[in-house]
Design a protein around this motif. Sequence first.
Motif, PDB file in Angstrom:
ATOM      1  N   PHE A 115      29.917  13.475  -0.591  1.00  0.00           N
ATOM      2  CA  PHE A 115      29.129  12.375  -1.149  1.00  0.00           C
ATOM      3  C   PHE A 115      29.310  11.050  -0.424  1.00  0.00           C
ATOM      4  O   PHE A 115      28.708  10.061  -0.809  1.00  0.00           O
ATOM      5  N   SER A 131      24.788  18.395  -2.975  1.00  0.00           N
ATOM      6  CA  SER A 131      25.066  17.248  -2.098  1.00  0.00           C
ATOM      7  C   SER A 131      24.173  17.269  -0.867  1.00  0.00           C
ATOM      8  O   SER A 131      23.781  16.211  -0.356  1.00  0.00           O
ATOM      9  N   ARG A 140      29.439   6.293  -1.461  1.00  0.00           N
ATOM     10  CA  ARG A 140      29.241   7.185  -2.616  1.00  0.00           C
ATOM     11  C   ARG A 140      28.286   6.573  -3.642  1.00  0.00           C
ATOM     12  O   ARG A 140      28.546   6.642  -4.844  1.00  0.00           O
ATOM     13  N   PHE A 176      26.980   9.108  -6.343  1.00  0.00           N
ATOM     14  CA  PHE A 176      28.102   9.647  -7.101  1.00  0.00           C
ATOM     15  C   PHE A 176      28.580   8.637  -8.141  1.00  0.00           C
ATOM     16  O   PHE A 176      28.758   8.969  -9.320  1.00  0.00           O
TER      17      PHE A 176
END
Length: 610
Positions: A354, A504, A519, A522
């Motif tokens: 990520f 991902s 990220r 995420f």
Amino acid sequence: MSGLCGWIGHNGASNQELVEAMAAPLARFDGAPVRRVQGRKSAAAVAARDGSAHLYQSDGLLVALWGRPRLRDARLAEQAAREGLARTLADAWRGAPQELCASLDGTFALCIVDEAKGSALLAVDRMGEVPLAWRLAGETLVFGSSNDAIHRHPATPARLDPQGIYNYVYFHMVPSPGTVYRDVRRLLPGEYLLYKNGEVQTGSYWRMRYEEHNARPFPELKEQFLAALRTGVREAAGDSAVGAFLSGGTDSSTVAGILTEVSGRPAKTYSIGFEAQGYDEMEFARIASRHFGTEHHEYYVTPDDVVAAIPQVASAFDQPFGNASALPAYYCARLARADGIERMLGGDGGDELFGGNERYSKQHIFARYERVPGLLRKGLLEPAVFNFPGGRHIKLVRKARSYIEQASVPMPARLETYNLLDRYGAAAVFTDEFLADVDPGRPLVSLADTYGRSEAGSLINRMLELDMKITLADNDLPKVVKACELAGVEVAFPFLNDAIVAFSAGLTPRQKLNGTQLRWFFKEALRGFLPDEIITKQKHGFGLPFGVWLQQHKPLQQLASDSLTDLKARGIVRPAFVDELVGQHLREHAGYHGTMVWVLMMLEQWFKQR
């Protein structure tokens, strides 16, 4: 450790005794039972706990599989439920080997030996969670999850490879497919090997396929992501007494929180701390534990613990390994084992899937320079910066010079700009005799080869794919796996579940690295689930304050000094460099130069444990 070993093409006096001798190192930490199958010129064995060993034998066809994989094909899965996984794979062997490997999800090492055809298949899982090495000696193919197993076969005695040692000092581990032994190779993640009448060929049955332009609504992605997380944690936990590493970072905190959710009871979490300024992250682990209501356990590693564990940790690896975080990971796993835990869940893989490493944002900034027209760069910017009067004494000009110098280095060599061995210089570190058998440029060539195989179109995904191999499969996974083996527990990695990996790959590059925001997807998807303090904290982990303690703790100083003194006699490292390293260099910057002390100390400790 547990694992798999065997051979094809060798007919010894006692195949049973030989394969059992090869398997012995695989069971030395956990005492796992060894199961074997054997033919006239072949044999295979698996050392593993119940549920992780799958074997089948019929008319010269041997199947041995280590792990807990799942079959993607519903028909094959039904057959496996009836007849066993190994028997099902034996039947599937008659088709295309690549398709057979691709039909497996999860963690595994596989061998199929067909004496009638004089052929064999080796394969490992897609993310390289478990190792499998091999060596071809004449027409004999010998393989094993550990080099120690391979070297117990009479056809493949151990012969050290100077290039492997050099690569270790460069990377602080030995990157696959190479090893520290001559002619011994390791399978790459998602790779298979076919053996036929004394010849071998390797290939990839799986590669990461990125869908970089398939933007989808955030709510849809978030729902799919959370569902994949729950599946990954649930499958990784299995039916064992399970606990979770908790460093207080986003990955380990996510695993702990999801484990509490899917199990319906407080997760058991385990953390390591250090009484050293700038190294202790325990407060973040406590924040995550309080937030999710976990049953939390802590242990503070001391310099005395380091001295006691260094020989043990070195002995757990079948080749030199210099990631110092293996030691705190061992003490964390040992803490869990004493609490009755059989399997630990690690958060490894989140960064590489990520976009969580700081170097991704740094390289994004350097890549901007590549988009400046060449005429402008070479004709105006660089002459102005490098020829600026008195530029060495002006901070802004010095920074501009450093930026241009680094940005001008092509990827992936730019990632190694601050490599410790390059900073010292190979000729200053190693003896002339040692370097005569080494190609100092090999590490960067192998790095470029891995980087060049990526089919990703974006810089972030090319870096992620490189790190899945170099940082994850070659470094972080062995670190945690071996630390847990030494402590007597299993380990699983929920983020490496095939569904999460595939998810991902479907995110856009900007959802992983939004400008310089790491990220992005995420963190946004887990906002409200994770504490805000965890989402905004700087990355740290289980870093060991070795350099700091080395300045203060006499027994640690003595162990390091004795190790490096003994290493001098091996003709690898220049004695003068060792003296300068433990003298002037450490006094100047203990944290920086302590890393090389650790790397060389662990090399010598590994030699001592052989």
